[in-house]
Write a protein that holds these residues in place. Structure first.
Motif, mmCIF file in Angstrom:
data_model
loop_
_atom_site.group_PDB
_atom_site.id
_atom_site.type_symbol
_atom_site.label_atom_id
_atom_site.label_comp_id
_atom_site.label_asym_id
_atom_site.label_seq_id
_atom_site.Cartn_x
_atom_site.Cartn_y
_atom_site.Cartn_z
ATOM 1 N N GLY A 6 5.973 5.542 4.137
ATOM 2 C CA GLY A 6 6.462 5.515 5.628
ATOM 3 C C GLY A 6 7.887 4.858 5.601
ATOM 4 O O GLY A 6 8.588 5.266 6.549
ATOM 5 N N LYS A 7 8.311 4.096 4.720
ATOM 6 C CA LYS A 7 9.741 3.678 4.459
ATOM 7 C C LYS A 7 10.418 4.799 3.776
ATOM 8 O O LYS A 7 11.794 4.801 3.823
ATOM 9 C CB LYS A 7 9.660 2.140 3.778
ATOM 10 N N LEU A 8 10.087 5.692 2.879
ATOM 11 C CA LEU A 8 10.756 6.663 2.167
ATOM 12 C C LEU A 8 10.815 7.885 2.459
ATOM 13 O O LEU A 8 11.791 8.674 2.592
ATOM 14 C CB LEU A 8 10.573 6.283 0.632
ATOM 15 N N PRO A 50 0.773 -1.093 0.000
ATOM 16 C CA PRO A 50 0.013 0.078 -0.011
ATOM 17 C C PRO A 50 0.992 1.202 -0.108
ATOM 18 O O PRO A 50 1.979 1.179 0.485
ATOM 19 C CB PRO A 50 -0.869 -0.116 1.187
ATOM 20 N N LEU A 51 0.304 2.424 -0.633
ATOM 21 C CA LEU A 51 0.974 3.601 -0.674
ATOM 22 C C LEU A 51 1.671 4.188 0.628
ATOM 23 O O LEU A 51 2.530 4.665 1.017
ATOM 24 C CB LEU A 51 0.401 4.748 -1.407
ATOM 25 N N ASP A 52 0.845 3.843 1.702
ATOM 26 C CA ASP A 52 1.163 4.427 3.022
ATOM 27 C C ASP A 52 2.228 3.557 3.711
ATOM 28 O O ASP A 52 3.314 4.396 4.328
ATOM 29 C CB ASP A 52 0.059 4.500 4.085
ATOM 30 N N LEU A 85 6.684 8.146 -7.662
ATOM 31 C CA LEU A 85 7.605 6.976 -7.807
ATOM 32 C C LEU A 85 6.781 5.905 -7.534
ATOM 33 O O LEU A 85 6.775 4.697 -8.306
ATOM 34 C CB LEU A 85 8.707 7.023 -6.746
ATOM 35 N N TYR A 86 5.849 5.647 -6.453
ATOM 36 C CA TYR A 86 4.920 4.642 -6.464
ATOM 37 C C TYR A 86 4.000 4.410 -7.640
ATOM 38 O O TYR A 86 3.767 3.380 -7.887
ATOM 39 C CB TYR A 86 4.049 4.782 -5.099
ATOM 40 N N SER A 87 3.247 5.526 -8.129
ATOM 41 C CA SER A 87 2.593 5.365 -9.337
ATOM 42 C C SER A 87 3.425 4.686 -10.608
ATOM 43 O O SER A 87 2.902 3.991 -11.115
ATOM 44 C CB SER A 87 2.032 6.768 -9.800
ATOM 45 N N ARG A 100 14.502 -6.157 1.608
ATOM 46 C CA ARG A 100 13.986 -6.529 3.064
ATOM 47 C C ARG A 100 13.472 -5.046 3.417
ATOM 48 O O ARG A 100 12.899 -5.128 4.457
ATOM 49 C CB ARG A 100 15.257 -7.124 3.692
ATOM 50 N N TYR A 101 13.788 -3.944 2.918
ATOM 51 C CA TYR A 101 13.397 -2.596 3.310
ATOM 52 C C TYR A 101 12.277 -2.192 3.099
ATOM 53 O O TYR A 101 11.250 -2.040 3.883
ATOM 54 C CB TYR A 101 14.464 -1.798 3.208
ATOM 55 N N VAL A 102 11.928 -1.550 1.809
ATOM 56 C CA VAL A 102 10.746 -1.151 1.246
ATOM 57 C C VAL A 102 9.959 -2.095 0.829
ATOM 58 O O VAL A 102 8.742 -2.298 1.277
ATOM 59 C CB VAL A 102 10.943 0.099 0.041
ATOM 60 N N VAL A 103 10.234 -2.750 -0.587
ATOM 61 C CA VAL A 103 9.260 -3.785 -1.226
ATOM 62 C C VAL A 103 10.262 -4.795 -1.670
ATOM 63 O O VAL A 103 11.367 -4.656 -2.148
ATOM 64 C CB VAL A 103 8.479 -3.129 -2.181
#
Length: 118
Positions: A23-25, A17-19, A75-77, A40-43
Motif C-alpha cells: 500500500g505504501k509502495l 504485513p505485506l499489504d 522486495l518484501y521477501s 516514518r513512511y514505509v517501515v
C-alpha cells in the motif's frame, strides 16, 4: 517528547504485513531507496546497507521510481529474509552469507573491514 518521536515511526520492518508494504509502495513515483530509508513512511529499522542488500537481491535499481506488484513482492521477501538472516548471524557470531553485497560495500576502500563485525 521522545515518546512522540517513536509514535511517528512507521511499523517495524520485521512485523510489517505485506499489504501495508504494498500500500505504501505501489503507485509511488519517488525513488525507492529514499522511501525505504524514510523511517516514518514505509517501515522503520531499514538502514543504508539493508536497503542496498534488499534492492540488490530483488533486482531493483535504487533510483527506480515505480514498482510493479511483482517487484514489491520480491522486495518484501528479500527485506524479510535479510533482516531475519542478519539477526541470526549476529546472534550466533557468524558472518553474513558470502553472496551478500554487504561484503563488497564494506571492504571497498576501507582497509580490513570485510565482515559484519567490522
Amino acid at each position: 517528547s521522545m515518546e512522540r518521536e517513536f509514535d511517528e515511526l512507521a511499523q517495524d520492518a520485521l512485523i510489517c504485513p505485506l499489504d501495508h508494504f504494498k500500500g505504501k509502495l505501489i503507485g509511488q513515483m519517488k525513488k525507492i531507496k529514499p522511501l525505504l530509508l524514510d523511517q516514518r513512511y514505509v517501515v522503520s529499522g531499514v538502514g543504508n546497507w539493508v536497503a542496498d542488500e534488499s534492492l540488490y537481491q530483488s533486482a531493483i535499481h535504487p533510483d527506480q521510481n515505480f514498482l510493479t506488484d511483482d517487484e514489491v513482492d520480491r522486495l518484501y521477501s528479500a527485506l524479510q529474509s535479510i533482516l531475519k538472516v542478519s539477526i541470526e548471524c549476529i546472534a550466533q557470531g557468524e558472518d553474513f552469507p558470502s553472496h551478500w553485497i554487504f561484503h563488497c560495500r564494506w571492504s571497498k576502500g576501507k582497509g580490513q573491514m570485510k565482515d559484519s563485525k567490522g
